[in-house]
Write a protein that holds these residues in place. Structure first.
Motif, PDB file in Angstrom:
ATOM      1  N   UNK A  70      31.718  46.663  28.331  1.00 18.35           N
ATOM      2  CA  UNK A  70      32.184  45.480  29.078  1.00 18.35           C
ATOM      3  C   UNK A  70      33.571  45.064  28.601  1.00 18.35           C
ATOM      4  N   UNK A  71      33.829  45.142  27.293  1.00 20.10           N
ATOM      5  CA  UNK A  71      35.166  44.803  26.786  1.00 20.10           C
ATOM      6  C   UNK A  71      36.187  45.832  27.277  1.00 20.10           C
ATOM      7  N   UNK A  72      35.790  47.103  27.336  1.00 20.68           N
ATOM      8  CA  UNK A  72      36.671  48.160  27.831  1.00 20.68           C
ATOM      9  C   UNK A  72      37.060  47.878  29.289  1.00 20.68           C
ATOM     10  N   UNK A  73      36.090  47.535  30.102  1.00 23.60           N
ATOM     11  CA  UNK A  73      36.373  47.246  31.516  1.00 23.60           C
ATOM     12  C   UNK A  73      37.264  46.014  31.653  1.00 23.60           C
ATOM     13  N   UNK A  74      37.038  45.002  30.832  1.00 18.48           N
ATOM     14  CA  UNK A  74      37.885  43.797  30.863  1.00 18.48           C
ATOM     15  C   UNK A  74      39.322  44.138  30.470  1.00 18.48           C
ATOM     16  N   UNK A  75      39.494  45.026  29.491  1.00 19.83           N
ATOM     17  CA  UNK A  75      40.834  45.480  29.092  1.00 19.83           C
ATOM     18  C   UNK A  75      41.536  46.171  30.254  1.00 19.83           C
ATOM     19  N   UNK A  76      40.813  47.074  30.906  1.00 25.17           N
ATOM     20  CA  UNK A  76      41.383  47.794  32.046  1.00 25.17           C
ATOM     21  C   UNK A  76      41.794  46.820  33.155  1.00 25.17           C
ATOM     22  N   UNK A  77      40.961  45.835  33.414  1.00 22.71           N
ATOM     23  CA  UNK A  77      41.249  44.847  34.456  1.00 22.71           C
ATOM     24  C   UNK A  77      42.495  44.028  34.095  1.00 22.71           C
ATOM     25  N   UNK A  78      42.573  43.568  32.858  1.00 22.17           N
ATOM     26  CA  UNK A  78      43.751  42.798  32.416  1.00 22.17           C
ATOM     27  C   UNK A  78      45.021  43.620  32.558  1.00 22.17           C
ATOM     28  N   UNK A  79      44.955  44.887  32.154  1.00 25.04           N
ATOM     29  CA  UNK A  79      46.121  45.757  32.240  1.00 25.04           C
ATOM     30  C   UNK A  79      46.543  45.962  33.697  1.00 25.04           C
ATOM     31  N   UNK A  80      45.572  46.186  34.567  1.00 27.48           N
ATOM     32  CA  UNK A  80      45.880  46.383  35.989  1.00 27.48           C
ATOM     33  C   UNK A  80      46.521  45.132  36.582  1.00 27.48           C
ATOM     34  N   UNK A  81      46.013  43.968  36.204  1.00 29.75           N
ATOM     35  CA  UNK A  81      46.579  42.709  36.713  1.00 29.75           C
ATOM     36  C   UNK A  81      48.004  42.508  36.212  1.00 29.75           C
ATOM     37  N   UNK A  82      48.247  42.827  34.952  1.00 22.89           N
ATOM     38  CA  UNK A  82      49.607  42.698  34.404  1.00 22.89           C
ATOM     39  C   UNK A  82      50.572  43.658  35.074  1.00 22.89           C
TER      40      UNK A  82
END
Length: 161
Positions: A144-156
């Motif tokens: 779940x933390x990995x997916x949240x990291x990916x999402x944050x990076x995509x948004x940035x």
């Protein structure tokens, strides 16, 4: 590549907080704690991968209590989860009043490191085998933390100037 027990990456760093490490409140600089966290997490990820590594991200750094002048600061790092070439590292920070023996959790952090080959390119790392209850909890919540990291990076990346 064989999976490795998380315990083999476990790394402990202990320092005493001296005047040069403190701010005007006589507590350790947050930046100094960040430096210690990056150092101990680097060692843990290198122990796991047996490769050179780079810090890819720092998901969080939560401070719970100050570390005072003259206290010991102890950081414990462990690789909690891996992807192809990346490793999530959990770092727990404690302080100890060396005169009374009182200990308290002062901070915790999650970081991601990438293992590099001899040419400086990402290279595969072994999977993790969690053994203790804490290691299992960290492992089970890592995806779940990995997916949240990916999402944050995509948004940035979508909002870069």
């Amino acid at each position: 590549m064989d999976a490795k027990p998380a315990r083999l990456s476990r790394t402990v760093l202990t320092e005493i907080i001296l005047p040069a490490d403190t701010n005007y409140h006589h507590t350790v600089f947050g930046g100094r704690v960040m430096q210690y966290i990056d150092k101990v997490a680097t060692i843990a990820s290198m122990r796991h991968s047996r490769r050179g590594v780079v810090t890819a991200s720092s998901d969080s750094l939560d401070f719970f209590a100050p570390v005072k002048l003259g206290e010991a600061i102890q950081l414990e790092a462990v690789v909690t989860w891996t992807h192809r070439s990346s490793m999530e590292v959990y770092v727990k920070v404690e302080s100890e009043n060396l005169l009374t023996g009182e200990k308290k959790t002062t901070a915790e952090s999650y970081l991601t490191f990438v293992a590099l080959d001899e040419k400086g390119q990402p290279t595969p790392v072994p999977a993790i085998i969690p053994e203790t209850d804490e290691e299992k909890r960290l492992f089970e919540t890592a995806a779940a933390r990995y997916e949240a990291r990916k999402q944050r990076k995509a948004e940035r990346m979508a909002h870069t100037f």
